[in-house]
Motif scaffolding. Structure first.
Motif, PDB file in Angstrom:
ATOM      1  N   LYS A  38       1.141  -1.350   0.081  1.00 24.79           N
ATOM      2  CA  LYS A  38      -0.325  -0.547   0.005  1.00 24.79           C
ATOM      3  C   LYS A  38       0.730   0.793   0.050  1.00 24.79           C
ATOM      4  O   LYS A  38       1.979   1.724   0.097  1.00 24.79           O
ATOM      5  N   LEU A  40       0.941   5.078   1.460  1.00 28.18           N
ATOM      6  CA  LEU A  40       0.258   5.734   1.735  1.00 28.18           C
ATOM      7  C   LEU A  40       0.989   7.215   2.342  1.00 28.18           C
ATOM      8  O   LEU A  40      -0.532   8.108   2.307  1.00 28.18           O
ATOM      9  N   LEU A  54       6.250   6.706   0.743  1.00 28.81           N
ATOM     10  CA  LEU A  54       5.997   5.887   2.358  1.00 28.81           C
ATOM     11  C   LEU A  54       4.823   4.627   2.131  1.00 28.81           C
ATOM     12  O   LEU A  54       3.704   4.868   1.234  1.00 28.81           O
ATOM     13  N   VAL A  55       5.691   4.002   1.919  1.00 28.90           N
ATOM     14  CA  VAL A  55       4.853   2.465   1.699  1.00 28.90           C
ATOM     15  C   VAL A  55       5.037   1.157   3.210  1.00 28.90           C
ATOM     16  O   VAL A  55       5.616   1.602   3.425  1.00 28.90           O
ATOM     17  N   ASP A  56       3.965   0.580   2.836  1.00 30.50           N
ATOM     18  CA  ASP A  56       3.385  -0.382   3.871  1.00 30.50           C
ATOM     19  C   ASP A  56       3.003  -1.763   3.028  1.00 30.50           C
ATOM     20  O   ASP A  56       2.214  -1.959   2.397  1.00 30.50           O
ATOM     21  N   SER A  61       6.572  -0.118   7.592  1.00 34.92           N
ATOM     22  CA  SER A  61       6.303   0.991   6.345  1.00 34.92           C
ATOM     23  C   SER A  61       8.265   1.236   5.698  1.00 34.92           C
ATOM     24  O   SER A  61       8.730   0.892   7.516  1.00 34.92           O
ATOM     25  N   GLU A  62       8.386   1.826   4.591  1.00 34.59           N
ATOM     26  CA  GLU A  62       9.476   2.230   4.292  1.00 34.59           C
ATOM     27  C   GLU A  62       9.290   3.225   3.244  1.00 34.59           C
ATOM     28  O   GLU A  62       8.429   3.153   3.162  1.00 34.59           O
ATOM     29  N   THR A 206       9.303  -0.491  11.005  1.00 41.78           N
ATOM     30  CA  THR A 206       8.864   0.636  10.899  1.00 41.78           C
ATOM     31  C   THR A 206      10.016   1.133  10.536  1.00 41.78           C
ATOM     32  O   THR A 206      10.638   2.341  10.025  1.00 41.78           O
TER      33      THR A 206
END
Length: 242
Positions: A38, A40, A54-56, A61-62, A206
């Motif tokens: 996803k 974010l 920003l992804v999860d 997340s990273e 995260t």
């Protein structure tokens, strides 16, 4: 009335554009990553035609960097040479700071002095040797005005013996006593209850935790590893001064 309508339309189109942008990057990422990934947030960077995304992917997340057309992905840091600033780490510090503040007193195990000068969040593993050394010196940390709040990060994962030990500590009637027993290698009665251990672990991923102990300071800075009480106090003082 016309002005209000124009503002509402502008907000709608901005939201729609942001949603379209997220969808485009998600589509690009799913070609090489998990189908559950996803997006974010999408933010600008100092580099033309490159966005901070920003992804999860489910574990935490990273930050990634993706070209505006979604064709190129950079997994790494952006460093401002002129100002000697790690831009990526600055953003990660903001994320870590917000993340730590999301865990209230009821979602962590605190060892806080009466007069606290510094508050440090420590990701810990019951079976980690240096985590045990840190805990054995808790009185000295507290005497120096350093308060420690524990979040669990079982390094072997959520299906491990370390995870089960963390649950036993969390579910104990006296969490502080149970933590001290477990850190001394003593058994803690097995118990089950609703617990935030999985959320702790995801927060650690995260935050960029790769080993324990891992310390997160009040400004969001990540300090991997153990430091003796006096050295930690000196380090915190130097950061405060600077």
């Amino acid at each position: 009335m016309k002005f209000k309508t124009a503002v509402m339309l502008l907000a709608f189109f901005q939201f729609a554009n942001a949603s379209d942008e997220k969808a485009m990057y998600e589509t690009a990422l799913k070609k090489i990553a998990s189908a559950n990934i996803k997006v974010l947030e999408v933010n600008p960077t100092p580099i033309a035609s490159v966005k901070e995304v920003l992804v999860d992917g489910g574990r935490g997340s990273e930050i990634l960097y993706i070209s505006d057309d979604g064709k190129y992905i950079i997994n790494g840091s952006i460093f401002d040479i002129e100002n000697k600033v790690d831009i990526t780490d600055q953003k990660k510090s903001v994320i870590r700071k917000d993340l730590m503040s999301s865990f209230g007193a009821s979602q962590r195990i605190d060892f806080l002095p009466e007069k606290m000068e510094y508050h440090v969040t420590v990701f810990t593993d019951i079976d980690c040797g240096y985590c045990r050394k840190l805990h054995a010196e808790m009185a000295q940390y507290n005497e120096l005005g350093i308060g420690i709040s524990y979040l669990f990060f079982p390094r072997a994962g959520l299906q491990s013996g370390s995870f089960d030990k963390a649950v036993n500590v969390w579910c104990a009637a006296d969490q502080q006593q149970a933590m001290t027993l477990a850190k001394a290698g003593e058994p803690v009665d097995p118990k089950k209850c609703d617990n935030p251990i999985a959320e702790h672990y995801k927060a650690g991923v995260t935050a960029g935790v790769s080993g324990t102990p891992a310390l997160v300071l009040e400004n969001g800075m990540l300090m991997p590893g153990y430091l003796p009480p006096l050295q930690l106090k000196q380090r915190l003082d130097s950061i405060k001064i600077n």
